[in-house]
Motif scaffolding. Structure first.
Motif, mmCIF file in Angstrom:
data_model
loop_
_atom_site.group_PDB
_atom_site.id
_atom_site.type_symbol
_atom_site.label_atom_id
_atom_site.label_comp_id
_atom_site.label_asym_id
_atom_site.label_seq_id
_atom_site.Cartn_x
_atom_site.Cartn_y
_atom_site.Cartn_z
ATOM 1 N N GLN A 184 0.780 -1.130 0.157
ATOM 2 C CA GLN A 184 -0.073 -0.056 -0.154
ATOM 3 C C GLN A 184 0.817 1.298 0.078
ATOM 4 O O GLN A 184 0.599 2.236 -0.777
ATOM 5 N N ILE A 185 2.101 1.306 0.894
ATOM 6 C CA ILE A 185 3.022 2.563 0.859
ATOM 7 C C ILE A 185 3.661 2.813 -0.096
ATOM 8 O O ILE A 185 4.424 3.574 -0.254
ATOM 9 N N THR A 186 3.827 1.661 -1.133
ATOM 10 C CA THR A 186 4.647 1.767 -2.426
ATOM 11 C C THR A 186 3.890 2.267 -3.550
ATOM 12 O O THR A 186 4.533 2.560 -4.671
ATOM 13 N N ALA A 187 2.762 2.078 -3.497
ATOM 14 C CA ALA A 187 1.682 2.317 -4.788
ATOM 15 C C ALA A 187 1.471 3.827 -4.897
ATOM 16 O O ALA A 187 0.665 4.467 -4.193
ATOM 17 N N VAL A 188 2.089 4.541 -5.808
ATOM 18 C CA VAL A 188 2.114 6.013 -5.885
ATOM 19 C C VAL A 188 0.531 6.411 -6.185
ATOM 20 O O VAL A 188 0.439 7.629 -5.874
ATOM 21 N N ASP A 189 -0.415 5.586 -6.653
ATOM 22 C CA ASP A 189 -1.722 6.105 -6.910
ATOM 23 C C ASP A 189 -2.528 5.740 -5.812
ATOM 24 O O ASP A 189 -3.741 5.748 -5.890
ATOM 25 N N GLY A 190 -1.963 5.051 -4.651
ATOM 26 C CA GLY A 190 -2.611 4.735 -3.601
ATOM 27 C C GLY A 190 -2.985 5.843 -2.597
ATOM 28 O O GLY A 190 -2.284 6.725 -2.205
ATOM 29 N N GLN A 191 -3.967 5.477 -1.655
ATOM 30 C CA GLN A 191 -4.326 6.373 -0.620
ATOM 31 C C GLN A 191 -3.019 6.521 0.468
ATOM 32 O O GLN A 191 -2.579 7.505 1.122
ATOM 33 N N GLY A 192 -2.681 5.087 0.965
ATOM 34 C CA GLY A 192 -1.511 5.086 1.833
ATOM 35 C C GLY A 192 -0.486 6.200 1.437
ATOM 36 O O GLY A 192 0.228 6.788 2.269
ATOM 37 N N TYR A 193 0.136 5.925 0.256
ATOM 38 C CA TYR A 193 1.217 6.610 -0.213
ATOM 39 C C TYR A 193 1.113 8.087 -0.070
ATOM 40 O O TYR A 193 1.885 8.714 0.261
ATOM 41 N N ARG A 194 -0.180 8.554 -0.575
ATOM 42 C CA ARG A 194 -0.564 10.015 -0.489
ATOM 43 C C ARG A 194 -0.506 10.523 0.869
ATOM 44 O O ARG A 194 -0.049 11.692 1.384
ATOM 45 N N ILE A 195 -1.228 9.677 1.874
ATOM 46 C CA ILE A 195 -1.190 10.111 3.409
ATOM 47 C C ILE A 195 0.110 9.963 3.829
ATOM 48 O O ILE A 195 0.706 10.987 4.706
ATOM 49 N N ALA A 196 1.004 9.221 3.743
ATOM 50 C CA ALA A 196 2.531 9.341 3.918
ATOM 51 C C ALA A 196 2.903 10.626 3.296
ATOM 52 O O ALA A 196 4.073 11.169 4.264
ATOM 53 N N LYS A 197 2.891 11.010 2.159
ATOM 54 C CA LYS A 197 3.318 12.292 1.689
ATOM 55 C C LYS A 197 3.010 13.604 2.300
ATOM 56 O O LYS A 197 3.793 14.426 2.700
ATOM 57 N N ALA A 198 1.723 13.326 2.964
ATOM 58 C CA ALA A 198 1.083 14.266 3.821
ATOM 59 C C ALA A 198 1.850 14.479 5.167
ATOM 60 O O ALA A 198 2.026 15.493 5.725
ATOM 61 N N ILE A 199 1.993 13.340 5.705
ATOM 62 C CA ILE A 199 2.691 13.103 6.895
ATOM 63 C C ILE A 199 4.370 13.686 6.896
ATOM 64 O O ILE A 199 4.630 14.371 7.951
#
Length: 302
Positions: A184-199
């Protein structure tokens, strides 16, 4: 996939024991790997957990995230896929049977590389999950971790062999029951990746006023979707997360750099020292001056 029983997993404890002769947390010469030992149960302590594999080789611990407790021992491990504010508690430990274990920070680019080379497409799931999960220890993962620990006895080989073993550990994790959480955290189109960038953005900009719509736009999400997934993954709202970052940085400033309460409050973005003191007391259980005095081993002020 063969699993490891608590009795079998004691090989990791035997490998860690000689490297932790007293209670504490110990960095190692292998990047991202640290060891810990506790000789008695410990009440929940505030901490920030980076994306990591957290493993207890002997004893029992519990990680509290957003009011939910994740209890784990040598039969399994915790995976955290985001930077998560948490409370860490030692449930079972004694001088004769100390709680020992390791923390290995996850290398997200390495995960993405292993996914690509291993034919494991990083497709995003339609269902978002929490940023922490409990996995079952496997014999293959245990063996790789034991080889990583043994490498500490051969420091000259670490630059050459550690990257290979670390890649294997990441591969074994991607073959474990926690694979979906990691993908989930490696998928650049995924929500988990985007939340990680926000963090990542919040950690760098915690002292400035937070505008949810601007941060959501920064990671290409609508404000309602951003808020929903942020809370689901971290068990906090973005504003609560920012407050956690501010209060913990203020605590560090008062403890390590000896700033007074007002200067620490202003330094992390508070406009009112009294509001800062109220929120600090709610998080840490006592007023800033009393808390810092306790941490320094001084008598509390009335």
């Amino acid at each position: 996939m063969s699993h490891v029983s608590p009795r079998q997993a004691s090989s990791l404890a035997s490998n860690i024991d000689p490297r932790v002769s007293q209670a504490g947390d110990f960095a190692t010469s292998i990047p991202g790997l640290s060891l810990f030992r506790r000789d008695q149960p410990v009440e929940p302590a505030v901490c920030m957990v980076e994306p990591s594999l957290i493993l207890v080789a002997r004893g029992e611990k519990r990680l509290w995230v957003g009011g939910e407790g994740y209890r784990y021992d040598s039969a399994g491990f915790l995976i955290t896929s985001l930077d998560l504010p948490a409370n860490s508690e030692v449930m079972a430990a004694s001088t004769g049977e100390p709680c020992v274990g390791l923390v290995l920070k996850l290398d997200v680019p390495m995960l993405a590389e292993v996914i690509a080379k291993g034919g494991m497409p990083a497709t995003r799931s339609r269902t978002i999950d929490k940023g922490v999960g409990f996995g079952t220890m496997t014999a293959a993962l245990e063996e790789a971790l034991n080889r990583l620990l043994t490498l500490l006895d051969e420091p000259e080989a670490i630059p050459v062999l550690a990257p290979l073993i670390l890649r294997e550990v990441h591969y074994r994790l991607l073959r474990s029951d926690q694979a979906a959480r990691l993908r989930q955290i490696t998928a650049v189109d995924g929500q988990g990746y985007r939340i990680a960038k926000a963090i990542d953005w919040l950690k760098l900009n915690y002292s400035i006023p937070l505008r949810i719509d601007e941060l959501a736009a920064r990671v290409q999400m609508s404000p309602p979707t951003f808020h929903h997934h942020f809370r689901q993954l971290t068990a906090m709202s973005p504003l609560q997360y920012q407050k956690w970052l501010r209060l913990n940085e203020a605590r560090r400033l008062m403890l390590s750099e000896r700033l007074d309460v007002s200067r620490a409050a202003f330094a992390v973005g508070y406009e009112s020292p009294s509001q800062f003191s109220r929120e600090y007391g709610r998080m840490f259980g006592s007023a800033p001056r009393n808390d810092i005095a306790t941490l320094r081993g001084q008598p509390e002020t009335l």
